[in-house]
Design an enzyme around this catalytic site. Structure first.
Site, PDB file in Angstrom:
ATOM      1  N   ASP A   1       0.844  -1.192   0.000  1.00 37.19           N
ATOM      2  CA  ASP A   1       0.000   0.000   0.000  1.00 37.19           C
ATOM      3  C   ASP A   1       0.893   1.261   0.000  1.00 37.19           C
ATOM      4  OD1 ASP A   1      -2.437   1.255   0.033  1.00 37.19           O
ATOM      5  OD2 ASP A   1      -2.913   0.819   2.119  1.00 37.19           O
ATOM      6  N   HIS A   2       0.242   2.421   0.048  1.00 34.24           N
ATOM      7  CA  HIS A   2       0.896   3.743   0.021  1.00 34.24           C
ATOM      8  C   HIS A   2       2.394   3.778   0.365  1.00 34.24           C
ATOM      9  CE1 HIS A   2      -2.828   6.086  -0.348  1.00 34.24           C
ATOM     10  NE2 HIS A   2      -3.358   5.070   0.287  1.00 34.24           N
TER      11      HIS A   2
ATOM     12  N   GLU B   1      -3.629   7.406   6.357  1.00 33.15           N
ATOM     13  CA  GLU B   1      -3.437   5.967   6.275  1.00 33.15           C
ATOM     14  C   GLU B   1      -2.042   5.702   6.803  1.00 33.15           C
ATOM     15  OE1 GLU B   1      -5.575   3.566   4.210  1.00 33.15           O
ATOM     16  OE2 GLU B   1      -4.422   2.241   5.503  1.00 33.15           O
TER      17      GLU B   1
ATOM     18  N   HIS C   1      -9.826   8.306   3.468  1.00 30.37           N
ATOM     19  CA  HIS C   1      -9.407   7.188   4.328  1.00 30.37           C
ATOM     20  C   HIS C   1     -10.112   7.280   5.674  1.00 30.37           C
ATOM     21  CE1 HIS C   1      -5.483   6.986   1.900  1.00 30.37           C
ATOM     22  NE2 HIS C   1      -6.142   5.881   1.673  1.00 30.37           N
TER      23      HIS C   1
ATOM     24  N   HIS D   1      -9.618   3.989  -3.163  1.00 30.02           N
ATOM     25  CA  HIS D   1      -9.079   4.022  -1.799  1.00 30.02           C
ATOM     26  C   HIS D   1     -10.142   4.543  -0.847  1.00 30.02           C
ATOM     27  CE1 HIS D   1      -4.598   3.396  -2.095  1.00 30.02           C
ATOM     28  NE2 HIS D   1      -5.017   3.257  -3.333  1.00 30.02           N
TER      29      HIS D   1
ATOM     30  N   ASN E   1      -9.960  -0.634  -1.649  1.00 31.25           N
ATOM     31  CA  ASN E   1      -9.259  -0.837  -0.384  1.00 31.25           C
ATOM     32  C   ASN E   1     -10.225  -0.735   0.794  1.00 31.25           C
ATOM     33  OD1 ASN E   1      -7.097  -0.775  -2.114  1.00 31.25           O
ATOM     34  ND2 ASN E   1      -6.042   0.916  -1.104  1.00 31.25           N
TER      35      ASN E   1
HETATM   36 ZN   LIG Z   1      -5.251   4.494   0.435  1.00 34.17          ZN
END
Ligand SMILES: [Zn+2]
Length: 356
Positions: A104-105, A177, A223, A261, A283
């Site tokens: 992820d990120h 996040e 998020h 996301h 996500n």
């Molecule tokens: Zn994300």
């Protein structure tokens, strides 16, 4: 329907999975994991729903997997991701579903993390003729567009020979996040939460000659779970981005592979609309963290003495069966599976596994 070998998919099989989702108007949940327990819950849920799934690690999740006690935090982020990936490679095929393994990120400061994972990925590829991860994400959306695209191009050049895919981010997903992304400011001007289709076109022109990539575009998604109403989800931004590329490059319909996301807490109609515009991955982290912890909280509050005494101070009743961590972690896994059952239905992927 195309059929794939169960287990971790990459390269051509990954593209088959993505194409089937887009053609079939469904998306796969991408679940953040941080332990063998959460990984196994995701595999269990996918198997129960006869659905394929995406398992992903944030840098923090990877570090937790290696152990918070490991002195060198950077090393833990790298080795934890490798360890989790090996866990999935070993077990996934025995659950009989296809699994995409993803990180992820990764913002600018975490580019070295992705590069270290690629070094492990190259060694793994030499040995097994397949990549360690199906894909990685680079989130340079807070940097200037030119830096974002040139770094993505540089990393994608290294990933393409490993049959890997790159997820990029254009526009800023609101919320936070794992320490990446700012606080969600309820009063802020939210225009930066919406990606411009022209930026997506530019990314397509830069990256598609190099290799396979997907785009996390911002259409008001945030998020975490906040009180609804202050950020408007505008999935038509995804539709407009697809249309612009289709028109300029005379491609087939829905040329972009899009990622949603911040799926937790989103309205079901907006999810379905986004999926219809070519979102193949959504996500979900926050809702599943809550499901996992909710079950533990309930069990502890129903059996408070078992978490204060090994045997009951009045009756001498032993509490071992209650405080054995497997007891409440299993309840947590079951509740996570139950929340994932909902996600597979919302995303339309229940019963759609390509594994045979
Ligand atoms: Zn994300």
């Amino acid at each position: 329907m195309a059929q794939l070998k169960p287990g971790v998919v990459s390269g051509k099989d990954y593209l088959t999975l993505v194409a089937a989702a887009k053609a079939g108007n469904y998306a796969l949940p991408a679940v953040n994991v941080a332990s063998s327990s959460t990984i196994n819950a995701v595999l269990e849920a996918a198997a129960k729903n006869n659905a394929d799934v995406i398992i992903q690690l944030s840098n923090g999740g990877a570090q937790f997997y290696a152990g918070q006690g490991m002195k060198d935090g950077f090393k833990a982020k790298v080795l934890g991701a490798v360890a989790a990936a090996q866990h999935v490679h070993l077990l996934a095929e025995h659950y009989g579903v296809c699994v995409v393994l993803h990180t992820d990120h990764a913002n600018k400061g975490l580019i070295p993390w992705v590069e270290a994972l690629l070094a492990h990925g190259e060694a793994f590829y030499k040995q097994h003729d397949k990549p360690l991860f199906s894909s990685h994400m680079l989130d340079l959306s807070e940097d200037p567009m030119e830096f974002n695209l040139s770094e993505c191009a540089r990393i994608l050049k290294r990933m393409a020979p490993l049959s890997m895919s790159l997820e990029i981010e254009l526009g800023v997903t609101g919320g936070e996040e794992d320490g990446i992304g700012g606080e969600h400011d309820e009063n802020a001007d939210n225009s930066h939460l919406y990606t411009q289709p022209e930026d997506v076109l530019q990314a397509y022109e830069r990256l598609s000659p190099i290799g396979h990539f997907s785009v996390a575009a911002s259409f008001g998604n945030v998020h975490g779970v906040y009180k609804p109403g202050n950020v408007q989800l505008r999935p038509e931004i995804l539709k407009n981005s697809q249309a612009l590329i289709e028109e300029r490059h005379k491609t087939a319909a829905k040329p972009l592979n899009l990622v949603f996301h911040g799926g937790s807490g989103s309205e079901k109609e907006k999810i379905a609309e986004a999926v219809s515009y070519g979102v193949f991955k959504m996500n979900i982290d926050t809702d599943l963290q809550f499901a996992y912890s909710e079950a533990i909280g309930k069990f502890v509050s129903e059996n408070p003495k078992a978490f204060l005494y090994q045997t009951d101070p009045e009756t001498d009743k032993p509490y071992k069966k209650f405080y054995d961590p497997r007891k409440y972690l299993r309840l947590a896994e079951e509740n996570m599976v139950a929340r994932l059952n909902e996600a597979f239905v919302d995303l339309g992927s229940k019963g759609k596994s390509l594994a045979a």
